[in-house]
Design an enzyme around this catalytic site. Structure first.
Site, PDB file in Angstrom:
ATOM      1  N   GLU A  28       0.827  -1.221   0.000  1.00  0.00           N
ATOM      2  CA  GLU A  28       0.000   0.000   0.000  1.00  0.00           C
ATOM      3  C   GLU A  28       0.859   1.268   0.000  1.00  0.00           C
ATOM      4  O   GLU A  28       2.040   1.228   0.365  1.00  0.00           O
ATOM      5  CB  GLU A  28      -0.950   0.012   1.198  1.00  0.00           C
ATOM      6  CG  GLU A  28      -0.248   0.020   2.539  1.00  0.00           C
ATOM      7  CD  GLU A  28      -1.061   0.667   3.650  1.00  0.00           C
ATOM      8  OE1 GLU A  28      -1.540   1.801   3.454  1.00  0.00           O
ATOM      9  OE2 GLU A  28      -1.182   0.047   4.714  1.00  0.00           O
ATOM     10  N   LYS A  89      -5.518  10.797   0.648  1.00  0.00           N
ATOM     11  CA  LYS A  89      -5.615   9.464   1.249  1.00  0.00           C
ATOM     12  C   LYS A  89      -6.886   8.832   0.689  1.00  0.00           C
ATOM     13  O   LYS A  89      -7.976   9.388   0.854  1.00  0.00           O
ATOM     14  CB  LYS A  89      -5.688   9.589   2.775  1.00  0.00           C
ATOM     15  CG  LYS A  89      -5.971   8.269   3.499  1.00  0.00           C
ATOM     16  CD  LYS A  89      -5.986   8.458   5.017  1.00  0.00           C
ATOM     17  CE  LYS A  89      -6.596   7.247   5.707  1.00  0.00           C
ATOM     18  NZ  LYS A  89      -6.686   7.410   7.178  1.00  0.00           N
ATOM     19  N   VAL A 109      -5.460   0.293   3.044  1.00  0.00           N
ATOM     20  CA  VAL A 109      -5.639  -1.158   2.924  1.00  0.00           C
ATOM     21  C   VAL A 109      -6.861  -1.463   2.053  1.00  0.00           C
ATOM     22  O   VAL A 109      -6.798  -2.277   1.120  1.00  0.00           O
ATOM     23  CB  VAL A 109      -5.778  -1.808   4.320  1.00  0.00           C
ATOM     24  CG1 VAL A 109      -6.243  -3.256   4.205  1.00  0.00           C
ATOM     25  CG2 VAL A 109      -4.454  -1.721   5.077  1.00  0.00           C
ATOM     26  N   ASP A 141     -16.825   5.555  14.084  1.00  0.00           N
ATOM     27  CA  ASP A 141     -15.605   5.494  13.277  1.00  0.00           C
ATOM     28  C   ASP A 141     -15.114   4.048  13.169  1.00  0.00           C
ATOM     29  O   ASP A 141     -14.457   3.525  14.073  1.00  0.00           O
ATOM     30  CB  ASP A 141     -14.531   6.403  13.889  1.00  0.00           C
ATOM     31  CG  ASP A 141     -13.349   6.606  12.953  1.00  0.00           C
ATOM     32  OD1 ASP A 141     -13.284   5.915  11.909  1.00  0.00           O
ATOM     33  OD2 ASP A 141     -12.497   7.461  13.251  1.00  0.00           O
ATOM     34  N   SER A 143     -13.122   1.640  10.327  1.00  0.00           N
ATOM     35  CA  SER A 143     -12.395   1.722   9.059  1.00  0.00           C
ATOM     36  C   SER A 143     -13.072   0.904   7.964  1.00  0.00           C
ATOM     37  O   SER A 143     -13.539  -0.214   8.198  1.00  0.00           O
ATOM     38  CB  SER A 143     -10.967   1.211   9.247  1.00  0.00           C
ATOM     39  OG  SER A 143     -10.307   1.190   7.991  1.00  0.00           O
ATOM     40  N   ALA A 144     -13.074   1.476   6.763  1.00  0.00           N
ATOM     41  CA  ALA A 144     -13.598   0.769   5.597  1.00  0.00           C
ATOM     42  C   ALA A 144     -12.737  -0.455   5.260  1.00  0.00           C
ATOM     43  O   ALA A 144     -13.140  -1.298   4.460  1.00  0.00           O
ATOM     44  CB  ALA A 144     -13.666   1.707   4.401  1.00  0.00           C
ATOM     45  N   ASP A 145     -11.555  -0.556   5.875  1.00  0.00           N
ATOM     46  CA  ASP A 145     -10.715  -1.749   5.663  1.00  0.00           C
ATOM     47  C   ASP A 145     -11.491  -3.015   6.035  1.00  0.00           C
ATOM     48  O   ASP A 145     -11.336  -4.061   5.391  1.00  0.00           O
ATOM     49  CB  ASP A 145      -9.451  -1.701   6.538  1.00  0.00           C
ATOM     50  CG  ASP A 145      -8.473  -0.604   6.122  1.00  0.00           C
ATOM     51  OD1 ASP A 145      -8.707   0.048   5.091  1.00  0.00           O
ATOM     52  OD2 ASP A 145      -7.475  -0.421   6.845  1.00  0.00           O
ATOM     53  N   LYS A 162      -3.713  -1.677  15.038  1.00  0.00           N
ATOM     54  CA  LYS A 162      -3.000  -0.876  16.035  1.00  0.00           C
ATOM     55  C   LYS A 162      -3.729  -0.760  17.354  1.00  0.00           C
ATOM     56  O   LYS A 162      -4.947  -0.704  17.404  1.00  0.00           O
ATOM     57  CB  LYS A 162      -2.751   0.523  15.488  1.00  0.00           C
ATOM     58  CG  LYS A 162      -1.514   0.597  14.639  1.00  0.00           C
ATOM     59  CD  LYS A 162      -1.495   1.849  13.804  1.00  0.00           C
ATOM     60  CE  LYS A 162      -2.691   2.012  12.969  1.00  0.00           C
ATOM     61  NZ  LYS A 162      -3.042   1.338  11.874  1.00  0.00           N
TER      62      LYS A 162
HETATM   63  N1  PSU Z   1      -1.429   1.058   9.779  1.00  0.00           N
HETATM   64  C1  PSU Z   1      -0.184   1.600   9.870  1.00  0.00           C
HETATM   65  N2  PSU Z   1       0.091   2.710   9.191  1.00  0.00           N
HETATM   66  C2  PSU Z   1      -0.842   3.268   8.381  1.00  0.00           C
HETATM   67  C3  PSU Z   1      -2.140   2.677   8.269  1.00  0.00           C
HETATM   68  C4  PSU Z   1      -2.380   1.574   8.996  1.00  0.00           C
HETATM   69  O1  PSU Z   1       0.656   1.103  10.570  1.00  0.00           O
HETATM   70  O2  PSU Z   1      -0.536   4.275   7.760  1.00  0.00           O
HETATM   71  C5  PSU Z   1      -3.134   3.212   7.291  1.00  0.00           C
HETATM   72  C6  PSU Z   1      -3.538   2.070   6.347  1.00  0.00           C
HETATM   73  O3  PSU Z   1      -3.466   2.537   5.028  1.00  0.00           O
HETATM   74  C7  PSU Z   1      -4.956   1.768   6.748  1.00  0.00           C
HETATM   75  C8  PSU Z   1      -5.431   3.145   7.130  1.00  0.00           C
HETATM   76  O4  PSU Z   1      -5.702   1.195   5.716  1.00  0.00           O
HETATM   77  O5  PSU Z   1      -4.332   3.657   7.884  1.00  0.00           O
HETATM   78  C9  PSU Z   1      -6.690   3.132   7.922  1.00  0.00           C
HETATM   79  O6  PSU Z   1      -7.221   4.412   7.933  1.00  0.00           O
HETATM   80  P1  PSU Z   1      -8.713   4.666   8.433  1.00  0.00           P
HETATM   81  O7  PSU Z   1      -8.676   4.347   9.892  1.00  0.00           O
HETATM   82  O8  PSU Z   1      -8.979   6.121   8.140  1.00  0.00           O
HETATM   83  O9  PSU Z   1      -9.598   3.742   7.640  1.00  0.00           O
HETATM   84 MN    MN Z   2     -12.193   6.321  10.074  1.00  0.00          MN
END
Ligand code: PSU
Ligand code: MN
Length: 304
Positions: A28, A89, A109, A141, A143-145, A162
């Site tokens: 990614e 992003k 992701v 909140d 994540s769409a992941d 994390k």
């Molecule tokens: N984990 C990491 N570093 C990152 C991310 C995750 O250690 O930069 C990024 C990844 O690209 C993940 C995104 O898909 O953060 C998730 O963001 P959000 O919570 O806005 O969906």
């Molecule tokens: Mn989010």
């Protein structure tokens, strides 16, 4: 407008590898553009690609370049992304907007899985996935992941999610969506910066061959979605747990106070935790990214 044709750009070496059935590992670009500071991020991006090559697989770093979904960023493109100026992003929902406006966008992701799958890449290495945020019952909140994992057939090799997230809720959500979480030589869900979350996994494999076998079986019986191969971070870069938890607590309070919302939350928390641990979290982050790339390449090879 109906005649508009959209193309994705696949680097010639990656296209050749895919056509020949050689192992390819997707990587990614959000972790590069928004997850790690410049210039270490560029150096790490190079090291990750080198690790994949060393294991006998082809790295494919994915992003959207001036509106073109691109599989295999060039050195020049990677540098632009690492500097991060005006690089969006992009989650899955944001890809079409970047295409329309011919923007540069780093893929999360979710978006990386979407484009990898379009290109026919099955294995993807990253640091940690996004998940259910703390306080999600109020701020929604998530994540769409997670949703992407439920519907796109890509094996994601990562160190779990994390510790800035609500890890029990994240695992519950993955279970609900039918996404397997397989421990790679571990029975505990890794918490990204540490191997310990206190959360048990129900499945575990020991070798790249077993992981590959599992993935084939999941493609057959899993209903078309993705899966997580969870690799604990390397012990050599271990971080002090108390110091880490304190840093995470402070980062979360600062995010709240500063009104950080939406897509900005994850990059903000990662940066703060790194500052507050004086780079110790960054060191683990880099070590686990390299390890995950190595494991992903080995699994991709075992799939041949
Ligand atoms: N984990 C990491 N570093 C990152 C991310 C995750 O250690 O930069 C990024 C990844 O690209 C993940 C995104 O898909 O953060 C998730 O963001 P959000 O919570 O806005 O969906
Ligand atoms: Mn989010």
């Amino acid at each position: 407008m109906s005649s508009e044709k959209f193309s994705i750009q696949i680097a010639p070496s990656i296209r050749a590898a895919l056509e020949a059935g050689k192992p390819v590992v997707a990587l990614e670009s959000t972790v590069v553009a928004h997850g790690l500071p410049y210039p270490q991020n560029l150096e790490v991006a190079h090291q990750i690609e080198a690790e994949v090559l060393e294991q006998g697989a082809i790295p494919a770093t994915i992003g959207v370049v001036e509106g073109v979904p691109t599989i295999g960023l060039t050195e020049e493109q990677l540098t632009i992304f690492a500097k991060g100026d005006h690089v969006l992003k992009l989650s899955r929902r944001d890809i079409a907007f970047a295409v329309t406006k011919k923007r540069n966008g780093a893929t999360t992701v979710a978006a990386t899985m979407a484009l990898a799958s379009l290109a026919g890449i099955q294995v993807f290495a990253t640091g940690g996935i996004g998940g259910v945020h703390l306080g999600a019952h109020e701020n929604w909140d998530i994540s769409a992941d997670l949703l992407e994992l439920s519907r796109t057939s890509v094996l994601v090799v990562c160190a779990g999610a994390k510790a800035i997230l609500d890890l029990p809720a994240t695992l519950e959500q993955l279970e609900t969506e039918g996404v397997p979480v397989i421990g790679y030589g571990c029975t505990e869900f890794p918490a990204f910066y540490t191997p310990r979350s206190g959360l048990s996994l129900t499945s575990r494999v020991e070798t790249p061959q077993e992981a590959a076998m599992f993935w084939q079986a999941h493609k057959e019986f899993g209903g078309g979605g993705g899966a997580i191969l969870a690799v604990p971070p390397p012990a050599s870069s271990a971080i002090n747990g108390d110091k880490l938890n304190e840093a995470i607590g402070t980062a979360l309070i600062q995010a709240e106070e500063m009104g950080v919302k939406g897509q900005a939350v994850t990059p903000f928390l990662l940066r703060k935790v790194s500052e507050l641990t004086e780079g110790a979290s960054l060191k683990v982050n880099i070590a686990l990214l390299l390890q995950n790339a190595k494991v992903a390449a080995q699994v991709a090879r075992a799939l041949q």
